[in-house]
Scaffold this motif. Structure first.
Motif, short mmCIF file in Angstrom:
data_model
loop_
_atom_site.label_atom_id
_atom_site.label_comp_id
_atom_site.label_asym_id
_atom_site.label_seq_id
_atom_site.Cartn_x
_atom_site.Cartn_y
_atom_site.Cartn_z
N ARG A 1 0.89 -1.13 -0.08
CA ARG A 1 0.04 0.12 0.07
C ARG A 1 1.02 1.14 -0.11
O ARG A 1 1.85 1.39 0.83
CB ARG A 1 -0.82 0.06 1.11
CG ARG A 1 -2.13 -0.99 1.04
CD ARG A 1 -2.73 -1.02 2.46
NE ARG A 1 -4.26 -1.84 2.39
CZ ARG A 1 -4.08 -2.96 2.15
NH1 ARG A 1 -2.99 -3.82 2.10
NH2 ARG A 1 -5.20 -3.91 2.11
N ASP A 2 0.61 2.10 -0.75
CA ASP A 2 1.66 3.40 -1.08
C ASP A 2 1.74 3.81 0.19
O ASP A 2 0.81 4.36 1.09
CB ASP A 2 0.52 4.40 -2.01
CG ASP A 2 1.03 4.41 -3.45
OD1 ASP A 2 2.33 3.86 -3.34
OD2 ASP A 2 0.55 5.06 -4.31
N GLY A 3 3.04 4.16 0.45
CA GLY A 3 3.23 4.99 1.59
C GLY A 3 3.67 4.19 2.96
O GLY A 3 4.10 4.84 4.10
N GLU A 4 3.34 3.05 2.88
CA GLU A 4 3.05 2.43 4.25
C GLU A 4 4.93 2.10 4.79
O GLU A 4 5.62 1.92 3.73
CB GLU A 4 2.65 0.97 4.21
CG GLU A 4 3.23 -0.07 3.37
CD GLU A 4 1.99 -1.31 3.45
OE1 GLU A 4 1.60 -1.76 4.54
OE2 GLU A 4 2.21 -2.09 2.33
N VAL A 5 4.79 2.44 6.25
CA VAL A 5 6.21 2.09 6.64
C VAL A 5 6.57 0.78 6.92
O VAL A 5 5.77 -0.05 6.59
CB VAL A 5 6.48 2.75 8.02
CG1 VAL A 5 5.92 4.36 7.88
CG2 VAL A 5 5.52 2.04 8.89
N ARG B 1 3.00 13.11 8.87
CA ARG B 1 3.57 12.84 7.84
C ARG B 1 4.18 11.18 7.78
O ARG B 1 5.21 10.88 7.13
CB ARG B 1 4.94 13.77 7.85
CG ARG B 1 4.52 15.09 7.76
CD ARG B 1 4.54 15.55 6.37
NE ARG B 1 4.20 17.06 6.10
CZ ARG B 1 4.37 17.72 5.02
NH1 ARG B 1 4.66 16.98 4.00
NH2 ARG B 1 4.21 19.05 5.01
N ALA C 1 4.61 8.68 6.19
CA ALA C 1 4.38 8.00 5.06
C ALA C 1 6.01 8.03 4.68
O ALA C 1 6.48 8.64 4.47
CB ALA C 1 3.59 8.78 4.10
N LYS D 1 7.68 4.66 -1.49
CA LYS D 1 8.31 3.04 -1.83
C LYS D 1 9.94 3.45 -2.37
O LYS D 1 10.55 2.50 -1.98
CB LYS D 1 7.53 2.82 -3.03
CG LYS D 1 7.90 1.29 -3.55
CD LYS D 1 6.88 0.55 -4.34
CE LYS D 1 6.98 -0.79 -4.62
NZ LYS D 1 6.06 -1.26 -5.51
N CYS E 1 0.08 6.75 13.05
CA CYS E 1 0.81 6.36 11.95
C CYS E 1 0.40 5.14 11.32
O CYS E 1 0.74 4.59 10.30
CB CYS E 1 2.30 5.99 12.60
SG CYS E 1 3.09 7.60 13.01
N SER F 1 -0.79 1.98 9.58
CA SER F 1 -1.33 1.98 8.09
C SER F 1 -2.81 1.37 8.10
O SER F 1 -3.13 0.63 8.91
CB SER F 1 -0.43 1.09 7.29
OG SER F 1 -0.95 0.48 6.27
N SER G 1 9.14 8.19 9.17
CA SER G 1 8.45 9.32 8.99
C SER G 1 9.25 10.49 8.65
O SER G 1 9.19 10.90 7.64
CB SER G 1 7.63 9.61 10.21
OG SER G 1 7.12 8.79 10.71
N GLY H 1 10.67 9.82 5.21
CA GLY H 1 9.64 10.19 4.28
C GLY H 1 9.36 11.69 4.00
O GLY H 1 9.17 11.94 2.71
#
Lengths: 476, 74
Positions: free
Chosen positions: A155-159, A241, A243, A246, B13, B15, B32, B35
């Motif tokens: 999933r886009d942006g998942e850590v 923030r 996120a 990838k 945070c 998801s 983060s 990112g």
């Protein structure tokens, strides 16, 4: 567990007897029924795991030998799990081992394998939700991934949820050896979740910390965690923030890969046993005789799986594999000798896995309810056991009564080969140089009668002028 | 107080994907920040690209091949 159960209470019972190591992820459980490895997938994963199945990822990884082959089962056993969304069957790994039993090279290989797998899965639109070293197993020296439920849709942006776990279970144990020269095995065995950064960092010197990877993966997360607990981080700005693009995730994985590739064991101290294969008490023709006896034993017994107790650098394991054994697991207490054995297995592509383990303190059953990680003996499924130049290390080196040493060895397999080392042998004289141990009960005749009480002795071969003898046995 | 703060961060945070593993506060904050830095770097790159294009009088190369619609309008 042969009959298929049907009543509700029996269903509940079947669903409660999952593998004790598979409790963590409530998305599914592992069951071992009638020799089959089954895995339930719960409905909450229908979307995610449905994507994994439809993507062809499972077959692609299995075809490349990177993951155990897994597919929906057609076995009637599936009826025992009525609440499961899917019931899968996975290919069985011959022998389950744990990272606290692996050599440095094996742990490093598993770490790089996990990173490569993660990168490949990301490239195919998937993700790995954890980074447990226990999800990697070995077939010989080749790693294979066993936990298909770790695979999900990206999933886009998942850590990277498994970042901390990767550090504790792969990176930190490797750093312990690479920076400080301390093998990871004992610490890892005592801390099944791995080595925490907070505990490793105080041991590292400034020069170890002056590394971008150590700063990034150990120092920074620890400082940030402390700041968060102390309330010094503006949580709302950070949370807003949270996120990770990838590209950044891929860069993190690639950076770790480069760093781990360059790690080597530090401060290799002179090993007591690593040079045994070239520096031993055998004359050349005696060594040849010993090799011939071992080869003859394997050719007669044709064992599929051999346990090599005290495998040293793996010389005899290799001989046994070349003589017809299908696979071998070795036990070696000396980490350096075990490293050389792993190198032999990797270079020769042998189905041989040497483990770092002291036979007088073999891996116990431990973890949750003392059942999560079964003991070495519980996992043992061998057709033959071979103990060459080994028994005296327990009987004399560790004062274990000879009868117990023999009983312990014989229990591992229905047949085997044990080398008896007499007390006049130079190795035993060296072991007793600083102590005066009464050895009235330690003799070839007592060894013979103790072994005969537990098994049928099928052959005796004297292989050295000092009286070393190889006893072949079969259990009644 | 500090525990509530950590829970806040993790909850914010989290998801939407299914996750059983606690990723750890330090690791999530670190990622983060990475990112934010990555998004910031991309924004700075775009900004300088536009300035360069303005002074050189060039147009930025299209990031994807022209679609059928574009061809029709031409």
């Amino acid at each position: 567990m042969t009959a298929v159960v049907t009543s509700q209470s029996q269903h509940r019972e079947a669903e409660e007897i999952f593998d004790p190591g598979s409790f963590r992820d409530p998305g599914g459980r592992v069951f071992e029924l009638d020799g089959h490895v089954l895995r339930t997938v719960n409905r909450q994963l229908a979307d995610d795991f449905g994507w994994v199945q439809a993507s062809g990822l499972l077959d692609a990884l299995a075809d490349a030998g990177k993951c155990v082959r897994t597919a929906e089962t057609r076995l009637a056993h599936a009826a025992q799990f009525p609440s499961a969304w899917k019931v899968l069957e996975s290919e069985r790994v011959p022998y389950i081992t744990y990272p606290y039993e692996w050599t440095f090279a094996a742990l490093k290989r598993a770490a790089l394998f996990h990173l490569d797998l993660h990168l490949e899965v990301l490239g195919r639109g998937g993700n790995l939700i954890d980074a447990s070293a226990y999800n990697v197993q070995f077939r010989g020296a080749a790693p294979v991934f066993i936990d298909v439920l770790s695979l999900r849709r990206y999933r886009d942006g998942e850590v990277w949820a498994g970042h901390r776990q990767f550090c504790e279970q792969f990176l930190n144990p490797l750093l312990l050896r690479a920076c400080l020269g301390i093998p990871h095995n004992a610490w890892y065995r005592g801390a099944l979740e791995g080595i925490r950064s907070a505990e490793l960092l105080p041991l590292l010197r400034l020069r170890h910390k002056a590394s971008w990877s150590v700063l990034m993966h150990l120092v920074a997360p620890e400082m940030l965690a402390r700041s968060a607990v102390a309330g010094r981080v503006a949580q709302d700005r950070v949370a807003a923030r949270a996120a990770l693009p990838k590209k950044s995730l891929v860069a993190m994985l690639q950076g770790l890969r480069r760093f781990i590739s360059a790690l080597r064991p530090a401060r290799a101290r002179p090993s007591q046993w690593a040079d045994y294969a070239i520096d031993n008490t055998y004359a050349v023709e005696e060594a040849e005789r010993k090799r011939a006896v071992v080869q003859g034993f394997v050719e007669r017994a044709r064992p599929a799986r051999v346990l090599d107790l005290g495998c040293n650098t793996g010389e005899y394991a290799e001989l046994m594999l070349r003589a017809g054994a299908s696979s071998a697991v070795g036990l070696e207490a000396d980490p350096q000798a075990a490293e050389q054995a792993f190198e032999r297995a990797a270079n020769g592509r042998l189905d041989f896995l040497p483990l770092v383990m002291d036979a007088a303190n073999a891996s116990p059953s431990q973890g949750w309810r003392n059942a999560e990680r079964p003991s070495f003996a519980e996992r043992a499924r061998f057709d033959a056991v071979v103990a060459l130049a080994f028994e005296h290390h327990l009987a004399i080196g560790r004062n274990v009564p000879l009868a117990q040493v023999i009983a312990w060895i014989v229990e591992f397999a229905p047949r085997g080969l044990i080398e008896f080392v007499p007390k006049g042998d130079p190795t035993i004289r060296r072991m007793l140089a600083l102590r005066d141990l009464p050895l009235e009960d330690y003799s070839e005749s007592s060894f013979r009668s103790l072994l005969a009480a537990r098994a049928r002795i099928t052959r005796e071969d004297r292989i050295s002028a000092t009286g070393r003898t190889l006893f072949a046995f079969e259990r009644a | 107080m500090s525990r509530a703060f950590a829970v806040l961060i993790l909850a914010a945070c989290a998801s939407p994907a299914y996750a059983y593993l606690d990723p750890g506060t330090g690791s999530v904050i670190l990622q983060s920040l990475i990112g934010i830095a990555a998004i910031g770097a991309a924004a700075v790159g775009t900004f300088f690209g536009r300035i360069k294009a303005f002074f050189l009088g060039t147009k930025e190369a299209p990031k994807s091949p022209p679609t059928g619609d574009t061809v029709q309008r031409q």
